[in-house]
Design an enzyme around this catalytic site. Structure first.
Site, short mmCIF file in Angstrom:
data_model
loop_
_atom_site.label_atom_id
_atom_site.label_comp_id
_atom_site.label_asym_id
_atom_site.label_seq_id
_atom_site.Cartn_x
_atom_site.Cartn_y
_atom_site.Cartn_z
N ASP A 8 0.74 -1.77 -0.49
CA ASP A 8 -0.08 0.03 -0.21
C ASP A 8 0.60 0.65 -0.09
O ASP A 8 2.23 1.34 1.31
CB ASP A 8 -1.26 0.23 1.15
N ASP A 128 -14.94 -4.23 -0.33
CA ASP A 128 -14.41 -3.54 0.52
C ASP A 128 -15.81 -3.79 1.91
O ASP A 128 -16.93 -3.02 1.75
CB ASP A 128 -13.82 -2.45 0.42
#
Length: 235
Positions: A8, A128
């Site tokens: 990330d 998500d």
């Protein structure tokens, strides 16, 4: 089952967020070094997320270019891909596949156009959620849409790869929610990649037993709890 390291990107660094909270990040240094280390340890695919684009706080285009130039394995790119132009840019940066989340939930018409433009092999959808409560816009906004209804709709539209992340557990090393993963697996008939909370080889065994195709692993790799070179979880 494929183990996919997650890198990330935030402000040019490799980070992990705790429960998807941008205010609770752990830095892990140079993302190019992290990507190369995972490749050297045997990764066959990398999951790259531009958190700044996902959160609307900037972008990491040059870092993505550097990672792409350093790798000999493919990578998929996620984070803030919310237009056809952004999709084409993600692929032009070298990604073998782009991953969209907010668009898939909020704008099915655009998702259909994206699928038509690049095909299901080059576009994956991210679900998500906090359990099965769907969240979008960099995990900051909860929506009322039913997760399982979305899965059915995406399958009918031609989506063939799903990334499910349990945001409640992401970056926590708390392990998986077996019941939720099993429900997602039962509802999704195509390729399924799961992330969020994976902390040990036992979690990988669980995913394998549930018939999951890939595991997104971040913090557990950075912290040495899971090692790509070890094959014990595959047995």
């Amino acid at each position: 089952m494929r183990l996919i390291p997650a890198v990330d990107l935030k402000s040019g660094k490799a980070v992990r967020l705790y429960e998807g909270d941008p205010a609770r990040e752990t830095p892990y240094g140079d993302p190019v070094e992290a990507a190369l280390r995972f490749q050297e340890e045997g990764a066959t695919l990398l999951h790259l997320v531009d958190l700044d684009r996902a959160l609307g706080t900037g972008e990491n285009r040059e870092v993505v270019r550097r990672v792409a130039a350093s790798l000999s394995i493919p990578f998929q790119l996620a984070g803030g891909i919310r237009s056809l132009e952004a999709l084409q840019e993600a692929l032009s940066l070298g990604a073998s596949r782009a991953v969209v989340g907010t668009v898939a939930v909020k704008d099915p018409g655009l998702l259909a156009r994206m699928l038509e433009a690049v095909g299901p092999d080059r576009l994956a959808v991210a679900l998500d959620a906090r359990g099965l409560e769907v969240v979008v816009s960099g995990w900051q906004e909860a929506v009322s849409a039913s997760a399982l209804d979305l899965l059915r709709a995406w399958a009918e539209m031609g989506v063939r790869t799903l990334l499910y992340t349990d945001v409640r557990r992401d970056g926590t090393l708390l392990g998986l929610d077996r019941e939720v993963v099993a429900r997602v697996r039962a509802a999704w008939p195509y390729e399924l990649i799961v992330g969020g909370g994976i902390a040990s080889p036992e979690d990988l065994h669980l995913l394998q037993a549930l018939g999951v195709d890939g595991a997104l692993v971040g913090k557990a790799l950075y912290e040495g709890r899971i090692r790509l070179k070890e094959a014990s979880w595959r047995s």
